[in-house]
Design a protein around this motif. Structure first.
Motif, PDB file in Angstrom:
ATOM      1  N   ALA A 323      70.414  57.461  14.044  1.00 34.73           N
ATOM      2  CA  ALA A 323      69.248  56.809  13.452  1.00 34.73           C
ATOM      3  C   ALA A 323      69.663  55.910  12.291  1.00 34.73           C
ATOM      4  O   ALA A 323      69.192  54.783  12.144  1.00 34.73           O
ATOM      5  CB  ALA A 323      68.244  57.858  12.979  1.00 34.73           C
ATOM      6  N   ASP A 324      70.576  56.406  11.462  1.00 25.21           N
ATOM      7  CA  ASP A 324      71.055  55.616  10.331  1.00 25.21           C
ATOM      8  C   ASP A 324      71.899  54.443  10.823  1.00 25.21           C
ATOM      9  O   ASP A 324      71.827  53.337  10.280  1.00 25.21           O
ATOM     10  CB  ASP A 324      71.874  56.495   9.390  1.00 25.21           C
ATOM     11  N   HIS A 325      72.691  54.687  11.880  1.00 24.13           N
ATOM     12  CA  HIS A 325      73.528  53.611  12.424  1.00 24.13           C
ATOM     13  C   HIS A 325      72.687  52.443  12.920  1.00 24.13           C
ATOM     14  O   HIS A 325      73.018  51.280  12.662  1.00 24.13           O
ATOM     15  CB  HIS A 325      74.397  54.147  13.559  1.00 24.13           C
ATOM     16  N   HIS A 326      71.598  52.731  13.635  1.00 24.81           N
ATOM     17  CA  HIS A 326      70.803  51.632  14.184  1.00 24.81           C
ATOM     18  C   HIS A 326      69.997  50.917  13.115  1.00 24.81           C
ATOM     19  O   HIS A 326      69.657  49.741  13.274  1.00 24.81           O
ATOM     20  CB  HIS A 326      69.871  52.137  15.289  1.00 24.81           C
ATOM     21  N   THR A 327      69.702  51.604  12.032  1.00 26.94           N
ATOM     22  CA  THR A 327      68.965  50.954  10.949  1.00 26.94           C
ATOM     23  C   THR A 327      69.909  50.112  10.094  1.00 26.94           C
ATOM     24  O   THR A 327      69.526  49.044   9.599  1.00 26.94           O
ATOM     25  CB  THR A 327      68.252  52.005  10.077  1.00 26.94           C
ATOM     26  N   TRP A 328      71.150  50.573   9.928  1.00 35.18           N
ATOM     27  CA  TRP A 328      72.178  49.828   9.188  1.00 35.18           C
ATOM     28  C   TRP A 328      73.451  49.815  10.028  1.00 35.18           C
ATOM     29  O   TRP A 328      74.367  50.612   9.802  1.00 35.18           O
ATOM     30  CB  TRP A 328      72.445  50.480   7.834  1.00 35.18           C
ATOM     31  N   PRO A 329      73.551  48.913  11.009  1.00 35.42           N
ATOM     32  CA  PRO A 329      74.646  48.940  11.988  1.00 35.42           C
ATOM     33  C   PRO A 329      76.045  48.759  11.411  1.00 35.42           C
ATOM     34  O   PRO A 329      77.018  49.122  12.075  1.00 35.42           O
ATOM     35  CB  PRO A 329      74.296  47.770  12.927  1.00 35.42           C
ATOM     36  N   PHE A 330      76.155  48.186  10.205  1.00 38.54           N
ATOM     37  CA  PHE A 330      77.491  47.902   9.676  1.00 38.54           C
ATOM     38  C   PHE A 330      78.017  48.991   8.749  1.00 38.54           C
ATOM     39  O   PHE A 330      79.126  48.869   8.229  1.00 38.54           O
ATOM     40  CB  PHE A 330      77.488  46.552   8.945  1.00 38.54           C
ATOM     41  N   ARG A 331      77.244  50.047   8.524  1.00 39.72           N
ATOM     42  CA  ARG A 331      77.726  51.152   7.699  1.00 39.72           C
ATOM     43  C   ARG A 331      78.894  51.842   8.392  1.00 39.72           C
ATOM     44  O   ARG A 331      78.870  52.066   9.606  1.00 39.72           O
ATOM     45  CB  ARG A 331      76.625  52.190   7.462  1.00 39.72           C
ATOM     46  N   ARG A 332      79.926  52.182   7.625  1.00 42.31           N
ATOM     47  CA  ARG A 332      81.060  52.900   8.194  1.00 42.31           C
ATOM     48  C   ARG A 332      80.671  54.353   8.460  1.00 42.31           C
ATOM     49  O   ARG A 332      79.821  54.918   7.777  1.00 42.31           O
ATOM     50  CB  ARG A 332      82.274  52.813   7.280  1.00 42.31           C
ATOM     51  N   TYR A 333      81.336  54.943   9.439  1.00 40.19           N
ATOM     52  CA  TYR A 333      80.931  56.268   9.922  1.00 40.19           C
ATOM     53  C   TYR A 333      80.898  57.318   8.824  1.00 40.19           C
ATOM     54  O   TYR A 333      80.018  58.189   8.817  1.00 40.19           O
ATOM     55  CB  TYR A 333      81.849  56.718  11.068  1.00 40.19           C
ATOM     56  N   GLN A 334      81.829  57.243   7.861  1.00 38.32           N
ATOM     57  CA  GLN A 334      81.898  58.274   6.836  1.00 38.32           C
ATOM     58  C   GLN A 334      80.737  58.226   5.847  1.00 38.32           C
ATOM     59  O   GLN A 334      80.541  59.165   5.069  1.00 38.32           O
ATOM     60  CB  GLN A 334      83.232  58.203   6.080  1.00 38.32           C
ATOM     61  N   THR A 335      79.964  57.140   5.865  1.00 39.00           N
ATOM     62  CA  THR A 335      78.843  57.002   4.927  1.00 39.00           C
ATOM     63  C   THR A 335      77.480  57.107   5.612  1.00 39.00           C
ATOM     64  O   THR A 335      76.450  56.922   4.966  1.00 39.00           O
ATOM     65  CB  THR A 335      78.915  55.655   4.179  1.00 39.00           C
ATOM     66  N   LEU A 336      77.461  57.385   6.912  1.00 35.16           N
ATOM     67  CA  LEU A 336      76.187  57.507   7.619  1.00 35.16           C
ATOM     68  C   LEU A 336      75.402  58.705   7.103  1.00 35.16           C
ATOM     69  O   LEU A 336      75.972  59.746   6.774  1.00 35.16           O
ATOM     70  CB  LEU A 336      76.419  57.646   9.125  1.00 35.16           C
ATOM     71  N   ARG A 337      74.082  58.546   7.060  1.00 29.98           N
ATOM     72  CA  ARG A 337      73.222  59.562   6.461  1.00 29.98           C
ATOM     73  C   ARG A 337      72.244  60.137   7.484  1.00 29.98           C
ATOM     74  O   ARG A 337      71.974  59.541   8.520  1.00 29.98           O
ATOM     75  CB  ARG A 337      72.440  58.958   5.297  1.00 29.98           C
ATOM     76  N   SER A 338      71.719  61.302   7.135  1.00 28.77           N
ATOM     77  CA  SER A 338      70.712  61.960   7.958  1.00 28.77           C
ATOM     78  C   SER A 338      69.349  61.794   7.299  1.00 28.77           C
ATOM     79  O   SER A 338      69.231  61.912   6.080  1.00 28.77           O
ATOM     80  CB  SER A 338      71.051  63.448   8.087  1.00 28.77           C
ATOM     81  N   TRP A 339      68.343  61.513   8.126  1.00 28.90           N
ATOM     82  CA  TRP A 339      66.986  61.330   7.616  1.00 28.90           C
ATOM     83  C   TRP A 339      66.096  62.460   8.102  1.00 28.90           C
ATOM     84  O   TRP A 339      66.073  62.780   9.296  1.00 28.90           O
ATOM     85  CB  TRP A 339      66.422  59.980   8.076  1.00 28.90           C
ATOM     86  N   ASP A 340      65.329  63.040   7.174  1.00 29.98           N
ATOM     87  CA  ASP A 340      64.452  64.156   7.533  1.00 29.98           C
ATOM     88  C   ASP A 340      63.443  63.786   8.609  1.00 29.98           C
ATOM     89  O   ASP A 340      63.082  64.609   9.441  1.00 29.98           O
ATOM     90  CB  ASP A 340      63.678  64.635   6.292  1.00 29.98           C
ATOM     91  N   PHE A 341      62.955  62.548   8.577  1.00 32.02           N
ATOM     92  CA  PHE A 341      61.899  62.183   9.511  1.00 32.02           C
ATOM     93  C   PHE A 341      62.420  61.561  10.801  1.00 32.02           C
ATOM     94  O   PHE A 341      61.642  61.120  11.649  1.00 32.02           O
ATOM     95  CB  PHE A 341      60.870  61.250   8.852  1.00 32.02           C
ATOM     96  N   SER A 342      63.746  61.530  10.991  1.00 27.71           N
ATOM     97  CA  SER A 342      64.296  61.071  12.269  1.00 27.71           C
ATOM     98  C   SER A 342      64.074  62.134  13.336  1.00 27.71           C
ATOM     99  O   SER A 342      64.055  63.327  13.037  1.00 27.71           O
ATOM    100  CB  SER A 342      65.798  60.809  12.143  1.00 27.71           C
TER     101      SER A 342
END
Length: 389
Positions: A323-342
């Motif tokens: 979910a975080d990847h598709h919202t911010w496609p250029f974020r590197r994998y180690q900084t991807l976040r989890s969203w409660d409402f995903s």
């Protein structure tokens, strides 16, 4: 619905003396070391081919039995790195090296597998089939995931590594379709890589494989026309894919004999199967609201399934935080976040892949969740959080 919150003690401040690379390394969820475990799997596969017999089925058993079981025991890690931590994570070369080294490592692994099955001692049906499936699981499950990470970066060096990795499994067009097709059309009826509500994996596979290939040709043809180049020029990546594919088959035949190119082609089928099963899971049934004909709401964390299961997130470079990847496609994998409402998957990708093989069970688990999440919109306050992050 809001982004996960954590106790202040769990995240250091900018003035905290412990906020340095030592702090990052001491937190398992932030350390680069667990991600290096992926290099064990090709070695296991080669060793099992060497041993022969039932050993060649050990890698598939890891995917479909051992890891899903461990996922249930180990559980989840929903920790989100702070903005300060992200700066440190982005600056660490160790995270990049994992993905950079994988490309030559995968090429050597494929060549080693070709060499081993070309030896008379390993030319039994059991060894050939087991090795083909095992190699495809690794290059498709891990390799294409690494390629996916690399092609999303602005660095020309990383993009080229990603393309080479994709070419090594005969799926070079994924670069074009994924970046310029899937990310634009995700969770809409126009996207061949988004599985529909009630669509079985077996109906999805031919639709996505054929649709994605045709889409890539369409996108490349438009790019050639825009650049005033003939469709079949070398600049067309689809033409390059054909040349790479034929060239690889001829090279493997000349170097290792007739069995090697056959192994490579069927290994590619398994690798693509691995990719497309994951695609099936990532957006199953989720829909962006259509604003007007052909125009949809922007992509938010509501439009991809998320999973915080620890083991698979290390093996697949946090691809499960999709979910975080598709919202911010250029974020590197180690900084991807989890969203409660995903939308949240009940288990990690490996367990979901096993479940997807049995459509009635998959629908029983997932369809109620799809109905729930498709009725939701990101609220104004949630959109503010998304924009601010």
């Amino acid at each position: 619905m809001k982004e996960k919150e954590f106790h202040a003690s769990s995240t250091p401040t900018e003035t905290d003396e412990s906020f340095d690379q030592k702090y990052i390394k001491e937190k398992t969820s932030l350390s680069p070391l667990p991600y290096y475990c992926v290099y064990i799997f090709p070695l296991i596969s080669l060793y099992c081919t060497y041993k022969g017999g039932l050993w060649v089925w050990f890698t598939p058993s890891i995917l479909y039995f051992i890891i899903p079981t461990l996922e249930l025991l180990v559980g989840r890690d929903g920790y989100n790195p702070s903005k300060e931590e992200c700066k440190v994570l982005e600056s660490q070369i160790a995270y990049k090296l994992i993905t950079w080294i994988w490309t030559p490592f995968q090429l050597l692994f494929i060549l080693a597998s070709c060499w081993m099955i070309s030896q008379p001692d390993h030319q039994t049906w059991n060894t050939i089939i087991g090795t083909t499936i095992s190699a495809g699981i690794i290059t498709g499950g891990i390799g294409i995931t690494v390629a996916h990470e690399l092609i999303h970066k602005n660095s020309r060096f990383e993009q080229e590594l990603g393309k080479i990795t994709l070419a090594s499994v005969g799926y070079f067009h994924f670069y074009t379709e994924h970046l310029f097709g899937h990310h634009k059309r995700v969770s809409t009826p126009e996207d061949p890589a988004t599985s529909r509500y009630g669509e079985t994996l077996y109906a999805f596979l031919p639709r996505t494989v054929i649709g994605s290939y045709l889409s890539a040709w369409h996108l490349e043809s438009k790019r050639m026309a825009k650049s005033n180049l003939p469709i079949y020029s070398w600049q067309n990546l689809m033409v390059q894919e054909i040349v790479y594919f034929i060239g690889t088959i001829l090279t493997l035949y000349l170097v290792f004999g007739a069995l090697a190119p056959i192994f490579w082609v069927f290994h590619n089928v398994i690798a693509v199967f691995m990719l497309e099963v994951v695609n099936y899971i990532e957006h199953y049934g989720l829909q962006r609201k259509e604003i007007s004909k052909g125009r949809y709401e922007r992509v938010t964390p509501l439009h991809s399934w998320n999973a915080d299961h620890v083991i698979t997130n290390f093996i697949l470079f946090k691809l499960q935080r999709h979910a975080d990847h598709h919202t911010w496609p250029f974020r590197r994998y180690q900084t991807l976040r989890s969203w409660d409402f995903s939308p949240q998957l009940p288990t990690g990708y490996t367990g979901m892949m096993l479940l997807a093989l049995f459509p009635p069970l998959y629908f029983a688990v997932m369809n109620p969740k799809v109905t729930k999440y498709n009725s939701l919109y990101a609220t104004a306050s949630e959109m503010e959080q998304i924009e601010a992050s």
